[in-house]
Design an enzyme around this catalytic site. Structure first.
Site, PDB file in Angstrom:
ATOM      1  N   GLY A   1       0.841  -1.206   0.000  1.00  0.00           N
ATOM      2  CA  GLY A   1       0.000   0.000   0.000  1.00  0.00           C
ATOM      3  C   GLY A   1       0.866   1.241   0.000  1.00  0.00           C
ATOM      4  O   GLY A   1       0.523   2.274   0.575  1.00  0.00           O
ATOM      5  N   ALA A   2       2.013   1.132  -0.697  1.00  0.00           N
ATOM      6  CA  ALA A   2       3.071   2.149  -0.580  1.00  0.00           C
ATOM      7  C   ALA A   2       2.660   3.514  -1.109  1.00  0.00           C
ATOM      8  O   ALA A   2       3.231   4.526  -0.707  1.00  0.00           O
ATOM      9  CB  ALA A   2       4.328   1.656  -1.303  1.00  0.00           C
ATOM     10  N   ALA A   3       1.669   3.547  -2.007  1.00  0.00           N
ATOM     11  CA  ALA A   3       1.257   4.846  -2.560  1.00  0.00           C
ATOM     12  C   ALA A   3       0.055   5.431  -1.818  1.00  0.00           C
ATOM     13  O   ALA A   3      -0.494   6.455  -2.222  1.00  0.00           O
ATOM     14  CB  ALA A   3       0.930   4.699  -4.048  1.00  0.00           C
TER      15      ALA A   3
ATOM     16  N   GLN B   1      -2.017   6.840   1.823  1.00  0.00           N
ATOM     17  CA  GLN B   1      -1.750   7.914   2.788  1.00  0.00           C
ATOM     18  C   GLN B   1      -0.699   7.532   3.816  1.00  0.00           C
ATOM     19  O   GLN B   1       0.196   8.314   4.112  1.00  0.00           O
ATOM     20  CB  GLN B   1      -2.944   8.191   3.655  1.00  0.00           C
ATOM     21  CG  GLN B   1      -4.280   8.512   3.239  1.00  0.00           C
ATOM     22  CD  GLN B   1      -4.935   9.058   4.510  1.00  0.00           C
ATOM     23  OE1 GLN B   1      -4.656  10.184   4.908  1.00  0.00           O
ATOM     24  NE2 GLN B   1      -5.744   8.246   5.138  1.00  0.00           N
ATOM     25  N   ILE B   2      -0.837   6.361   4.403  1.00  0.00           N
ATOM     26  CA  ILE B   2       0.130   5.980   5.444  1.00  0.00           C
ATOM     27  C   ILE B   2       1.507   5.788   4.803  1.00  0.00           C
ATOM     28  O   ILE B   2       2.520   6.243   5.338  1.00  0.00           O
ATOM     29  CB  ILE B   2      -0.317   4.699   6.195  1.00  0.00           C
ATOM     30  CG1 ILE B   2      -1.610   4.991   6.969  1.00  0.00           C
ATOM     31  CG2 ILE B   2       0.762   4.203   7.137  1.00  0.00           C
ATOM     32  CD1 ILE B   2      -2.213   3.802   7.692  1.00  0.00           C
ATOM     33  N   GLY B   3       1.500   5.155   3.616  1.00  0.00           N
ATOM     34  CA  GLY B   3       2.765   4.969   2.896  1.00  0.00           C
ATOM     35  C   GLY B   3       3.510   6.281   2.719  1.00  0.00           C
ATOM     36  O   GLY B   3       4.726   6.363   2.913  1.00  0.00           O
TER      37      GLY B   3
ATOM     38  N   ARG C   1     -18.794  -4.850   8.375  1.00  0.00           N
ATOM     39  CA  ARG C   1     -17.487  -5.286   8.883  1.00  0.00           C
ATOM     40  C   ARG C   1     -17.129  -6.680   8.345  1.00  0.00           C
ATOM     41  O   ARG C   1     -15.977  -6.959   8.022  1.00  0.00           O
ATOM     42  CB  ARG C   1     -17.549  -5.300  10.415  1.00  0.00           C
ATOM     43  CG  ARG C   1     -16.186  -5.410  11.077  1.00  0.00           C
ATOM     44  CD  ARG C   1     -16.295  -5.337  12.590  1.00  0.00           C
ATOM     45  NE  ARG C   1     -15.054  -5.773  13.208  1.00  0.00           N
ATOM     46  CZ  ARG C   1     -14.020  -4.989  13.415  1.00  0.00           C
ATOM     47  NH1 ARG C   1     -14.052  -3.725  13.061  1.00  0.00           N
ATOM     48  NH2 ARG C   1     -12.911  -5.466  13.963  1.00  0.00           N
TER      49      ARG C   1
ATOM     50  N   ASN D   1      -6.437  -2.654   8.246  1.00  0.00           N
ATOM     51  CA  ASN D   1      -7.539  -3.147   9.087  1.00  0.00           C
ATOM     52  C   ASN D   1      -8.388  -4.216   8.411  1.00  0.00           C
ATOM     53  O   ASN D   1      -8.508  -4.202   7.190  1.00  0.00           O
ATOM     54  CB  ASN D   1      -8.439  -1.967   9.463  1.00  0.00           C
ATOM     55  CG  ASN D   1      -7.851  -1.182  10.610  1.00  0.00           C
ATOM     56  OD1 ASN D   1      -7.290  -1.773  11.539  1.00  0.00           O
ATOM     57  ND2 ASN D   1      -7.967   0.138  10.553  1.00  0.00           N
TER      58      ASN D   1
ATOM     59  N   ASP E   1      -2.751   2.880  19.392  1.00  0.00           N
ATOM     60  CA  ASP E   1      -3.656   2.941  20.548  1.00  0.00           C
ATOM     61  C   ASP E   1      -2.862   3.223  21.820  1.00  0.00           C
ATOM     62  O   ASP E   1      -3.274   4.003  22.672  1.00  0.00           O
ATOM     63  CB  ASP E   1      -4.423   1.616  20.650  1.00  0.00           C
ATOM     64  CG  ASP E   1      -5.023   1.243  19.314  1.00  0.00           C
ATOM     65  OD1 ASP E   1      -5.795   2.043  18.773  1.00  0.00           O
ATOM     66  OD2 ASP E   1      -4.674   0.175  18.755  1.00  0.00           O
TER      67      ASP E   1
ATOM     68  N   HIS F   1      -7.336  -4.104  17.878  1.00  0.00           N
ATOM     69  CA  HIS F   1      -7.319  -2.707  17.410  1.00  0.00           C
ATOM     70  C   HIS F   1      -8.710  -2.380  16.881  1.00  0.00           C
ATOM     71  O   HIS F   1      -8.975  -2.411  15.682  1.00  0.00           O
ATOM     72  CB  HIS F   1      -6.258  -2.491  16.327  1.00  0.00           C
ATOM     73  CG  HIS F   1      -6.365  -1.121  15.706  1.00  0.00           C
ATOM     74  ND1 HIS F   1      -6.079   0.031  16.394  1.00  0.00           N
ATOM     75  CD2 HIS F   1      -6.766  -0.718  14.475  1.00  0.00           C
ATOM     76  CE1 HIS F   1      -6.303   1.076  15.623  1.00  0.00           C
ATOM     77  NE2 HIS F   1      -6.722   0.646  14.446  1.00  0.00           N
TER      78      HIS F   1
HETATM   79  P1  NAD Z   1      -5.145   4.361   1.599  1.00  0.00           P
HETATM   80  O1  NAD Z   1      -6.396   3.914   0.965  1.00  0.00           O
HETATM   81  O2  NAD Z   1      -4.709   5.783   1.520  1.00  0.00           O
HETATM   82  O3  NAD Z   1      -3.928   3.505   1.035  1.00  0.00           O
HETATM   83  C1  NAD Z   1      -3.984   2.118   0.929  1.00  0.00           C
HETATM   84  C2  NAD Z   1      -3.158   1.750  -0.287  1.00  0.00           C
HETATM   85  O4  NAD Z   1      -3.089   0.342  -0.335  1.00  0.00           O
HETATM   86  C3  NAD Z   1      -3.772   2.221  -1.607  1.00  0.00           C
HETATM   87  O5  NAD Z   1      -2.798   2.950  -2.332  1.00  0.00           O
HETATM   88  C4  NAD Z   1      -4.163   0.927  -2.300  1.00  0.00           C
HETATM   89  O6  NAD Z   1      -3.987   1.005  -3.698  1.00  0.00           O
HETATM   90  C5  NAD Z   1      -3.208  -0.057  -1.670  1.00  0.00           C
HETATM   91  N1  NAD Z   1      -3.653  -1.454  -1.658  1.00  0.00           N
HETATM   92  C6  NAD Z   1      -4.894  -1.925  -1.439  1.00  0.00           C
HETATM   93  N2  NAD Z   1      -4.889  -3.266  -1.513  1.00  0.00           N
HETATM   94  C7  NAD Z   1      -3.623  -3.631  -1.770  1.00  0.00           C
HETATM   95  C8  NAD Z   1      -3.001  -4.872  -1.980  1.00  0.00           C
HETATM   96  N3  NAD Z   1      -3.694  -6.006  -1.960  1.00  0.00           N
HETATM   97  N4  NAD Z   1      -1.670  -4.898  -2.223  1.00  0.00           N
HETATM   98  C9  NAD Z   1      -0.974  -3.755  -2.265  1.00  0.00           C
HETATM   99  N5  NAD Z   1      -1.510  -2.542  -2.091  1.00  0.00           N
HETATM  100  C10 NAD Z   1      -2.828  -2.490  -1.838  1.00  0.00           C
HETATM  101  O7  NAD Z   1      -5.232   3.877   3.118  1.00  0.00           O
HETATM  102  P2  NAD Z   1      -4.322   4.314   4.348  1.00  0.00           P
HETATM  103  O8  NAD Z   1      -4.918   5.498   4.974  1.00  0.00           O
HETATM  104  O9  NAD Z   1      -2.898   4.311   3.944  1.00  0.00           O
HETATM  105  O10 NAD Z   1      -4.625   3.096   5.346  1.00  0.00           O
HETATM  106  C11 NAD Z   1      -4.197   1.803   5.060  1.00  0.00           C
HETATM  107  C12 NAD Z   1      -4.808   0.814   6.046  1.00  0.00           C
HETATM  108  O11 NAD Z   1      -4.346   1.077   7.362  1.00  0.00           O
HETATM  109  C13 NAD Z   1      -6.334   0.865   6.140  1.00  0.00           C
HETATM  110  O12 NAD Z   1      -6.801  -0.477   6.249  1.00  0.00           O
HETATM  111  C14 NAD Z   1      -6.586   1.585   7.439  1.00  0.00           C
HETATM  112  O13 NAD Z   1      -7.838   1.272   7.995  1.00  0.00           O
HETATM  113  C15 NAD Z   1      -5.453   1.043   8.260  1.00  0.00           C
HETATM  114  N6  NAD Z   1      -5.095   1.785   9.480  1.00  0.00           N
HETATM  115  C16 NAD Z   1      -4.714   1.036  10.560  1.00  0.00           C
HETATM  116  C17 NAD Z   1      -4.332   1.673  11.728  1.00  0.00           C
HETATM  117  C18 NAD Z   1      -3.902   0.858  12.932  1.00  0.00           C
HETATM  118  O14 NAD Z   1      -3.667   1.456  13.996  1.00  0.00           O
HETATM  119  N7  NAD Z   1      -3.763  -0.463  12.862  1.00  0.00           N
HETATM  120  C19 NAD Z   1      -4.353   3.060  11.793  1.00  0.00           C
HETATM  121  C20 NAD Z   1      -4.724   3.791  10.672  1.00  0.00           C
HETATM  122  C21 NAD Z   1      -5.107   3.140   9.506  1.00  0.00           C
HETATM  123  C1  LMR Z   2      -7.351   4.300  13.372  1.00  0.00           C
HETATM  124  O1  LMR Z   2      -7.349   3.761  14.478  1.00  0.00           O
HETATM  125  O2  LMR Z   2      -7.097   5.508  13.208  1.00  0.00           O
HETATM  126  C2  LMR Z   2      -7.616   3.468  12.170  1.00  0.00           C
HETATM  127  O3  LMR Z   2      -7.660   2.119  12.503  1.00  0.00           O
HETATM  128  C3  LMR Z   2      -8.767   3.936  11.383  1.00  0.00           C
HETATM  129  C4  LMR Z   2     -10.093   3.431  11.910  1.00  0.00           C
HETATM  130  O4  LMR Z   2     -10.873   2.919  11.093  1.00  0.00           O
HETATM  131  O5  LMR Z   2     -10.366   3.580  13.093  1.00  0.00           O
END
Ligand code: NAD
Ligand code: LMR
Length: 328
Positions: free
Chosen positions: A11-13, A15-17, A100, A133, A161, A189
């Site tokens: 998911g490198a491109a 938001q988190i990436g 969910r 998630n 968290d 989580h």
């Molecule tokens: P985002 O939609 O901005 O980016 C996700 C990226 O993953 C996209 O660029 C998408 O093209 C890519 N992607 C989707 N499926 C893929 C696959 N099978 N292989 C490779 N790439 C893939 O989302 P984000 O904001 O970066 O969030 C990513 C994930 O992190 C979400 O599931 C979000 O709910 C989760 N998240 C978890 C926590 C935590 O504390 N555990 C916190 C925040 C977000």
């Molecule tokens: C978060 O905790 O910020 C992420 O897991 C996003 C969500 O769906 O709560």
């Protein structure tokens, strides 16, 4: 110069990436003397691949001295080849009207494929952190799909968290975040998580005694930490990204470089501690040393805590039974 460490990011491109890769390349995750090779995975769609190319151009333009190489791909077996660290961030987001359960199924497919690819090509010591998630269950699926890798190498992110709880506690008690020790967030989580500061200390003294107000714990603190992700989505229109990337960096940094005896929270496969069934991917208090984590054992669990720990366990068990048929 040290040998480069191969870090895969899925998911490198996204938001988190975008908040994560530049900090890894600058040495914030593995140390300012540790070169890295970034192996980035994105979906095959042209839009995702183009965005990934853009991110790679920007990484190049930073001229990071520690960035020893880059790979951008849509093939998990290329991204995970010899990976020492794998950050599984990419996941299917929850769409309109999606339950969910639907989200769980879609992601179960992704994490089965990625677990199998890790099993086939990653370093046998790969440290895997699942951020996407539902993180705990996705980590469980990846672990079960990689039977040749040690189960302990698979972890889920509870660190966001943990960090959220630290800041709330510091604000309430009027102390510095850095002075709080011995905090834990048990379980999933998700809003059922149980942030628990019964053992926390500030300068060696009990934080619980300092705060004193048990109704604040139950009525304000626990729900606020549990629902913080939703509050950020509500405010930003997007889920947390910079703080999530920061937590991922903290998680891997501490796992690899150690915590110097301090507790952190990691989602890890249970060894049965605290009555949590084995292999459930559960948030535990751990310390890290020499690249290994160890659960903090023998903490007293009172009735309220047991109830909270069982509630989040029940949710994890329900998620696990929802995907059991996919795992054979
Ligand atoms: P985002 O939609 O901005 O980016 C996700 C990226 O993953 C996209 O660029 C998408 O093209 C890519 N992607 C989707 N499926 C893929 C696959 N099978 N292989 C490779 N790439 C893939 O989302 P984000 O904001 O970066 O969030 C990513 C994930 O992190 C979400 O599931 C979000 O709910 C989760 N998240 C978890 C926590 C935590 O504390 N555990 C916190 C925040 C977000
Ligand atoms: C978060 O905790 O910020 C992420 O897991 C996003 C969500 O769906 O709560």
């Amino acid at each position: 110069m040290k040998k480069p460490v191969r870090v895969a990011v899925t998911g490198a491109a996204g938001q988190i990436g975008y908040s994560l890769l530049f900090r890894i390349a600058s040495g914030e995750m593995l140390g300012k003397d540790q070169p890295v090779i970034l192996q980035m995975l994105e979906l095959p769609m042209e839009k995702a691949q183009a965005a990934l190319r853009g991110v790679m151009m920007e990484l190049e333009d930073c001229a990071f001295p520690l960035l020893a190489g880059m790979v951008g791909t849509d093939d998990p077996e290329v991204a995970f080849k010899d990976a020492d660290v794998a950050l599984l961030v990419g996941a299917m987001p929850r769409g309109p009207g999606m339950e969910r359960k639907d989200l769980l199924m879609k992601n179960a497919e992704i994490f089965t494929v990625q677990g199998k690819a890790l099993n086939k090509v990653a370093s046998r010591n790969v440290k895997v952190l699942v951020v996407g998630n539902p993180a705990n269950t996705n980590a469980y699926i990846a672990m079960k799909s990689a039977p040749d890798l040690p189960a302990k190498n698979f972890t889920a992110m509870l660190r966001l968290d943990h960090n959220r709880a630290l800041s709330q506690l510091a604000g309430k008690a009027g102390v510095a975040v850095a002075d709080i020790e011995k905090l834990v967030v048990w379980g999933n989580h998700s809003p059922t998580m149980y942030p628990d500061y019964r053992f926390a200390t500030v300068g060696g003294a009990s934080l619980k005694d300092k705060i004193g107000d048990e109704s604040w714990n139950r009525e304000t603190f626990i729900p606020k930490v549990g629902k913080r992700g939703a509050a950020i989505i509500e405010a930003r229109g997007l889920s947390s990204a910079a703080s999530a990337a920061n937590a991922a960096i903290d998680h891997i940094h501490d796992w690899v470089l150690g915590t110097d005896g301090k507790w952190v929270t990691m989602g890890i496969p249970s060894d049965g501690s605290y009555g949590i069934p084995e292999t459930v991917m559960y948030g535990y208090p751990v310390t890290c040393e020499n690249g290994e984590y160890t659960i903090v054992k023998d903490l007293p669990i009172d009735d309220y805590s047991r109830e909270m720990m069982n509630k989040t366990l029940a949710e994890l068990e329900e998620e696990r039974s929802g995907v059991a048929h996919l795992l054979g």
